[in-house]
Design a protein around this motif. Structure first.
Motif, mmCIF file in Angstrom:
data_model
loop_
_atom_site.group_PDB
_atom_site.id
_atom_site.type_symbol
_atom_site.label_atom_id
_atom_site.label_comp_id
_atom_site.label_asym_id
_atom_site.label_seq_id
_atom_site.Cartn_x
_atom_site.Cartn_y
_atom_site.Cartn_z
ATOM 1 N N GLY A 53 0.819 -1.198 0.000
ATOM 2 C CA GLY A 53 0.000 0.000 0.000
ATOM 3 C C GLY A 53 0.857 1.255 0.000
ATOM 4 N N PRO A 54 1.435 1.632 -1.150
ATOM 5 C CA PRO A 54 2.337 2.788 -1.194
ATOM 6 C C PRO A 54 1.589 4.113 -1.337
ATOM 7 C CG PRO A 54 2.298 1.719 -3.327
ATOM 8 C CD PRO A 54 1.396 0.909 -2.437
ATOM 9 N N GLY A 55 0.591 4.335 -0.470
ATOM 10 C CA GLY A 55 -0.084 5.626 -0.415
ATOM 11 C C GLY A 55 0.694 6.582 0.463
ATOM 12 N N ALA A 56 -0.005 7.537 1.080
ATOM 13 C CA ALA A 56 0.682 8.561 1.859
ATOM 14 C C ALA A 56 1.417 7.964 3.055
ATOM 15 C CB ALA A 56 -0.318 9.615 2.309
ATOM 16 N N ILE A 57 0.742 7.105 3.825
ATOM 17 C CA ILE A 57 1.381 6.505 4.998
ATOM 18 C C ILE A 57 2.450 5.501 4.573
ATOM 19 C CG2 ILE A 57 0.993 5.137 7.072
ATOM 20 C CD1 ILE A 57 -0.152 7.998 7.152
ATOM 21 N N GLY A 58 2.129 4.658 3.599
ATOM 22 C CA GLY A 58 3.090 3.668 3.127
ATOM 23 C C GLY A 58 4.339 4.302 2.545
ATOM 24 N N THR A 59 4.173 5.394 1.795
ATOM 25 C CA THR A 59 5.325 6.087 1.223
ATOM 26 C C THR A 59 6.215 6.657 2.315
ATOM 27 O OG1 THR A 59 4.198 6.632 -0.856
ATOM 28 C CG2 THR A 59 6.034 8.047 -0.204
ATOM 29 N N THR A 60 5.605 7.206 3.360
ATOM 30 C CA THR A 60 6.392 7.763 4.461
ATOM 31 C C THR A 60 7.242 6.684 5.124
ATOM 32 O OG1 THR A 60 4.699 9.442 4.876
ATOM 33 C CG2 THR A 60 6.266 9.007 6.649
ATOM 34 N N VAL A 61 6.639 5.545 5.399
ATOM 35 C CA VAL A 61 7.388 4.459 6.042
ATOM 36 C C VAL A 61 8.449 3.899 5.090
ATOM 37 C CG1 VAL A 61 7.184 2.129 6.998
ATOM 38 C CG2 VAL A 61 5.537 3.896 7.647
ATOM 39 N N ALA A 62 8.109 3.768 3.813
ATOM 40 C CA ALA A 62 9.084 3.278 2.841
ATOM 41 C C ALA A 62 10.290 4.215 2.763
ATOM 42 C CB ALA A 62 8.428 3.130 1.472
ATOM 43 N N ALA A 63 10.045 5.529 2.786
ATOM 44 C CA ALA A 63 11.141 6.496 2.745
ATOM 45 C C ALA A 63 11.987 6.412 4.009
ATOM 46 C CB ALA A 63 10.579 7.904 2.572
ATOM 47 N N ALA A 64 11.340 6.215 5.155
ATOM 48 C CA ALA A 64 12.077 6.082 6.411
ATOM 49 C C ALA A 64 12.989 4.862 6.370
ATOM 50 C CB ALA A 64 11.100 5.977 7.581
ATOM 51 N N LEU A 65 12.489 3.759 5.856
ATOM 52 C CA LEU A 65 13.298 2.550 5.741
ATOM 53 C C LEU A 65 14.441 2.747 4.748
ATOM 54 C CD1 LEU A 65 10.354 -0.007 5.611
ATOM 55 C CD2 LEU A 65 12.041 0.138 7.450
ATOM 56 N N HIS A 66 14.151 3.378 3.620
ATOM 57 C CA HIS A 66 15.165 3.549 2.568
ATOM 58 C C HIS A 66 16.316 4.419 3.043
ATOM 59 C CE1 HIS A 66 17.008 4.076 -1.319
ATOM 60 N NE2 HIS A 66 16.827 5.391 -1.255
ATOM 61 N N GLU A 67 16.023 5.474 3.795
ATOM 62 C CA GLU A 67 17.090 6.387 4.192
ATOM 63 C C GLU A 67 18.068 5.750 5.168
ATOM 64 O OE1 GLU A 67 16.088 9.874 6.334
ATOM 65 O OE2 GLU A 67 15.004 8.834 7.928
ATOM 66 N N THR A 68 17.685 4.635 5.777
ATOM 67 C CA THR A 68 18.600 3.935 6.672
ATOM 68 C C THR A 68 19.170 2.667 6.037
ATOM 69 O OG1 THR A 68 16.756 2.736 7.697
ATOM 70 C CG2 THR A 68 17.428 4.796 8.724
ATOM 71 N N GLY A 69 19.008 2.539 4.718
ATOM 72 C CA GLY A 69 19.583 1.401 4.014
ATOM 73 C C GLY A 69 18.762 0.137 4.062
ATOM 74 N N ARG A 70 17.499 0.234 4.448
ATOM 75 C CA ARG A 70 16.634 -0.947 4.512
ATOM 76 C C ARG A 70 15.501 -0.808 3.487
ATOM 77 N NH1 ARG A 70 17.189 0.917 9.949
ATOM 78 N NH2 ARG A 70 18.817 -0.230 11.061
ATOM 79 N N THR A 71 15.855 -0.549 2.253
ATOM 80 C CA THR A 71 14.873 -0.290 1.204
ATOM 81 C C THR A 71 13.894 -1.449 1.081
ATOM 82 O OG1 THR A 71 16.527 0.990 0.006
ATOM 83 C CG2 THR A 71 14.547 0.325 -1.216
ATOM 84 N N PRO A 72 12.595 -1.186 1.206
ATOM 85 C CA PRO A 72 11.626 -2.275 1.187
ATOM 86 C C PRO A 72 11.160 -2.633 -0.212
ATOM 87 C CG PRO A 72 10.497 -0.229 1.646
ATOM 88 C CD PRO A 72 11.971 0.116 1.533
ATOM 89 N N LEU A 73 10.609 -3.817 -0.327
ATOM 90 C CA LEU A 73 9.864 -4.210 -1.513
ATOM 91 C C LEU A 73 8.554 -3.439 -1.498
ATOM 92 C CD1 LEU A 73 9.760 -6.386 -3.875
ATOM 93 C CD2 LEU A 73 8.413 -7.753 -2.272
ATOM 94 N N LEU A 74 8.179 -2.842 -2.630
ATOM 95 C CA LEU A 74 6.974 -2.029 -2.713
ATOM 96 C C LEU A 74 5.882 -2.805 -3.434
ATOM 97 C CD1 LEU A 74 8.664 1.332 -3.792
ATOM 98 C CD2 LEU A 74 8.158 0.547 -1.470
ATOM 99 N N CYS A 75 4.713 -2.889 -2.818
ATOM 100 C CA CYS A 75 3.613 -3.696 -3.355
ATOM 101 C C CYS A 75 2.341 -2.867 -3.397
ATOM 102 C CB CYS A 75 3.382 -4.932 -2.490
ATOM 103 S SG CYS A 75 4.873 -5.914 -2.182
ATOM 104 N N GLY A 76 1.684 -2.835 -4.550
ATOM 105 C CA GLY A 76 0.466 -2.046 -4.666
ATOM 106 C C GLY A 76 -0.352 -2.425 -5.874
ATOM 107 N N ARG A 77 -1.336 -1.613 -6.175
ATOM 108 C CA ARG A 77 -2.237 -1.889 -7.298
ATOM 109 C C ARG A 77 -1.782 -1.254 -8.597
ATOM 110 N NH1 ARG A 77 -7.833 0.278 -5.035
ATOM 111 N NH2 ARG A 77 -6.416 2.006 -4.565
ATOM 112 N N THR A 78 -1.013 -0.144 -8.496
ATOM 113 C CA THR A 78 -0.635 0.628 -9.673
ATOM 114 C C THR A 78 0.871 0.574 -9.869
ATOM 115 O OG1 THR A 78 -2.486 2.127 -9.265
ATOM 116 C CG2 THR A 78 -0.771 2.881 -10.779
ATOM 117 N N PRO A 79 1.347 0.162 -11.058
ATOM 118 C CA PRO A 79 2.802 0.107 -11.282
ATOM 119 C C PRO A 79 3.408 1.504 -11.313
ATOM 120 C CG PRO A 79 1.610 -0.322 -13.325
ATOM 121 C CD PRO A 79 0.578 -0.273 -12.242
ATOM 122 N N ARG A 80 4.526 1.658 -10.612
ATOM 123 C CA ARG A 80 5.260 2.923 -10.592
ATOM 124 C C ARG A 80 6.747 2.617 -10.524
ATOM 125 N NH1 ARG A 80 2.704 6.440 -5.799
ATOM 126 N NH2 ARG A 80 4.281 7.903 -6.531
#
Length: 294
Positions: A11-38
């Motif tokens: 769910g890479p919406g507003a909340i999901g994007t925030t958490v994904a960015a937090a993980l990425h900035e510390t070197g723990r880039t997550p797998l992103l899963c959603g309905r729309t390819p980006r």
């Protein structure tokens, strides 16, 4: 959790994007899963723009699971549609952190996932999707989790990131306090107005009466919240920027189904179960349900 955990954000919406960015900035880039390819995600926060590399996967069958940690950031209304992702990503050792509104997160998600633990959370940050597809984080990002062993991997994954973690011994009270705030925010969806409306004397009086009704249910459900909480929540709305919205208002504006049941309907449901009158809910909930239908 392993030294290099495999992590996903569903769910890479507003909340999901925030958490994904937090993980990425510390070197723990997550797998992103959603309905729309980006190609990736972008967050504009207090320290600038963070670009999270993708792609956003759209086919659960393409994922090599199970993973160590899954952040479920879809709305409660979207959990059935996200079930295939949970099946592909989760195994007996997976921890699922639910980034949703409401006080029924474990109950809703546990029925659909075979994981070691489903950990509820309280999300305390305003993140808004922008027309260009990016997300604007308007304030500090903070998550509250129950102080349980299963929450430790979540704290470890986000340690040192833009999203701080709090472990609460009395998680029930904090979750219900946030629910009261979300319930009152439902009035925005009925009026089509933003936070500035709470500065009106009549809307303020209605909000206080509604929050006191919700408070009675919260206490009956075990929350330890004082009489001052309704006024504190109203004061919080009045202190917000007048143009600040909420996710349920954004859903109404976009013509999406509303999370009326887990944010507002729960008050009426639990009131009926306990024999506690909820007269304001009996008006607000049908109107929100009808708004969602439209």
């Amino acid at each position: 959790m392993s030294v290099s955990p495999r992590i996903a954000v569903v769910g890479p919406g507003a909340i999901g994007t925030t958490v994904a960015a937090a993980l990425h900035e510390t070197g723990r880039t997550p797998l992103l899963c959603g309905r729309t390819p980006r190609e990736g995600l972008e967050l504009d926060g207090p320290t600038g723009r963070i670009a999270v590399p993708g792609p956003v996967r759209t086919d659960p069958a393409s994922v090599d699971g199970p993973l160590d940690l899954v952040f479920l950031a879809v709305k409660a209304t979207q959990v059935p549609a996200a079930a295939p992702w949970l099946t592909s990503l989760c195994g007996p050792d997976t921890v699922v952190c639910v980034l949703q509104n409401g006080v029924e997160q474990e109950e809703i998600v546990s029925a659909r996932v075979a994981a070691r633990a489903v950990v509820p959370s309280v999300v305390w940050f305003p993140a808004q999707a922008q027309p260009d597809g990016s997300v604007w984080l308007r304030a500090e990002a903070r998550l509250t989790l129950p102080d349980l062993p299963a929450a430790r991997p979540i704290g470890e994954a986000l340690h040192g990131s833009l999203c701080s973690i709090e472990l609460a011994a009395d998680f029930t009270s904090l979750a219900w306090r946030k629910l009261l705030q979300n319930a009152a925010a439902g009035l925005m969806a009925l009026t089509g107005r933003r936070a500035g409306m709470y500065r009106r004397a009549d809307v303020g009086a209605l909000t206080l009466a509604y929050l006191r009704e919700c408070l009675a249910i919260a206490r009956a459900e075990g929350a330890r919240l004082g009489d001052e909480v309704p006024q504190e929540i109203l004061d919080g709305f009045r202190a917000m920027p007048a143009d600040l919205g909420t996710s349920i208002l954004a859903d109404r504006e976009a013509g999406r189904p509303l999370e009326w049941d887990i944010r507002n309907g729960v008050i009426a449901r639990k009131g009926r179960a306990r024999g506690i009158p909820t007269p304001i809910s009996e008006v607000v909930v049908p109107l929100l349900a009808a708004t969602s239908d439209e």
